[in-house]
Design a protein around this motif. Structure first.
Motif, PDB file in Angstrom:
ATOM      1  N   GLU A  22      -8.016  89.648  -4.469  1.00 56.26           N
ATOM      2  CA  GLU A  22      -7.653  88.347  -5.004  1.00 56.26           C
ATOM      3  C   GLU A  22      -7.860  87.254  -3.960  1.00 56.26           C
ATOM      4  O   GLU A  22      -7.630  87.468  -2.775  1.00 56.26           O
ATOM      5  N   VAL A  42      -4.727  78.685 -11.736  1.00 54.64           N
ATOM      6  CA  VAL A  42      -5.142  79.668 -10.721  1.00 54.64           C
ATOM      7  C   VAL A  42      -4.606  81.055 -11.060  1.00 54.64           C
ATOM      8  O   VAL A  42      -5.347  82.047 -11.047  1.00 54.64           O
ATOM      9  N   ASN A  43      -3.323  81.147 -11.367  1.00 54.28           N
ATOM     10  CA  ASN A  43      -2.719  82.457 -11.637  1.00 54.28           C
ATOM     11  C   ASN A  43      -3.212  83.095 -12.931  1.00 54.28           C
ATOM     12  O   ASN A  43      -3.037  84.300 -13.130  1.00 54.28           O
ATOM     13  N   GLN A  45      -6.305  83.424 -13.550  1.00 50.86           N
ATOM     14  CA  GLN A  45      -7.567  84.072 -13.187  1.00 50.86           C
ATOM     15  C   GLN A  45      -7.283  85.461 -12.629  1.00 50.86           C
ATOM     16  O   GLN A  45      -6.347  85.638 -11.860  1.00 50.86           O
ATOM     17  N   ARG A  46      -8.106  86.403 -12.991  1.00 47.37           N
ATOM     18  CA  ARG A  46      -7.909  87.784 -12.508  1.00 47.37           C
ATOM     19  C   ARG A  46      -8.138  87.929 -11.014  1.00 47.37           C
ATOM     20  O   ARG A  46      -7.577  88.814 -10.379  1.00 47.37           O
ATOM     21  N   ASP A  47      -8.969  87.053 -10.448  1.00 49.88           N
ATOM     22  CA  ASP A  47      -9.350  87.194  -9.042  1.00 49.88           C
ATOM     23  C   ASP A  47      -8.661  86.190  -8.124  1.00 49.88           C
ATOM     24  O   ASP A  47      -9.067  86.015  -6.983  1.00 49.88           O
ATOM     25  N   MET A  48      -7.606  85.521  -8.615  1.00 48.56           N
ATOM     26  CA  MET A  48      -6.920  84.511  -7.806  1.00 48.56           C
ATOM     27  C   MET A  48      -5.411  84.644  -7.941  1.00 48.56           C
ATOM     28  O   MET A  48      -4.916  85.102  -8.964  1.00 48.56           O
ATOM     29  N   ARG A 129     -10.441  72.163 -15.788  1.00 53.82           N
ATOM     30  CA  ARG A 129      -9.978  73.454 -15.253  1.00 53.82           C
ATOM     31  C   ARG A 129     -11.133  74.287 -14.716  1.00 53.82           C
ATOM     32  O   ARG A 129     -11.012  74.922 -13.675  1.00 53.82           O
ATOM     33  N   ARG A 130     -12.236  74.290 -15.436  1.00 57.76           N
ATOM     34  CA  ARG A 130     -13.371  75.117 -14.988  1.00 57.76           C
ATOM     35  C   ARG A 130     -13.917  74.638 -13.644  1.00 57.76           C
ATOM     36  O   ARG A 130     -14.414  75.418 -12.861  1.00 57.76           O
ATOM     37  N   VAL A 133     -11.547  76.121 -10.890  1.00 57.30           N
ATOM     38  CA  VAL A 133     -11.796  77.553 -10.689  1.00 57.30           C
ATOM     39  C   VAL A 133     -13.140  77.771  -9.991  1.00 57.30           C
ATOM     40  O   VAL A 133     -13.244  78.562  -9.053  1.00 57.30           O
ATOM     41  N   ARG A 137     -13.730  79.444  -6.152  1.00 54.61           N
ATOM     42  CA  ARG A 137     -14.629  80.591  -5.924  1.00 54.61           C
ATOM     43  C   ARG A 137     -15.761  80.234  -4.960  1.00 54.61           C
ATOM     44  O   ARG A 137     -16.084  81.010  -4.060  1.00 54.61           O
TER      45      ARG A 137
END
Length: 158
Positions: A22, A42-43, A45-48, A129-130, A133, A137
């Motif tokens: 993460e 943020v939370n 997202q699977r990777d954050m 939002r996009r 994110v 990344r």
């Protein structure tokens, strides 16, 4: 059969670890609603994962030192210690640190100042939002993130 010390096994293990870990995000903003909104995005997202928050510059410096996050989202206008000074202080102490400035300020001088102090990304608070994110990344991977609307901001009149 390959054992755990084989170069191929080590390379695959390293890749899997780097792609499944993460991204640890630290949110710094003096508005609780903004922190909560960013944290929710943020939370989700699977990777954050948000690992901490701060509401002023002094708290940001102290908590950053303790948490050492992967990416910090930094408001430029903070009480106690300005965002500009937070970035300068932490950037000098942690040269590998990654910062995205998130602010309502949109003039070109502010953007250039943030980048000159080591910010790797700059977003306006009305971002989508996009964009948030994607910025996290990209900056986590060592890239700069400056959306077109930020790149095209005029320089403030003198």
């Amino acid at each position: 059969m390959l054992d755990d010390s084989h170069p191929i096994v080590l390379a695959v293990s390293s890749y899997v670890a780097s792609t499944t870990q993460e991204i640890r995000v630290f949110v710094i903003d003096d508005h609780a609603g903004m922190r909560e909104g960013i944290s929710a995005v943020v939370n989700a997202q699977r990777d954050m994962k948000v690992v901490g928050e701060a509401s002023d510059g002094q708290e940001a410096i102290q908590r950053f030192r303790a948490l050492q996050p992967d990416v910090a989202l930094l408001d430029w206008n903070l009480p106690a210690v300005r965002g500009e000074d937070v970035l300068a202080t932490l950037g000098a102490e942690f040269p590998q640190a990654r910062f995205i400035v998130i602010t309502a300020l949109s003039d070109g001088d502010c953007i250039r100042r943030a980048l000159s102090l080591g910010a790797q990304g700059y977003l306006h608070k009305d971002m989508l939002r996009r964009q948030l994110v994607a910025a996290i990344r990209a900056v986590h991977q060592g890239q700069e993130y400056l959306p077109d609307d930020v790149l095209n901001r005029p320089k403030k009149d003198s």
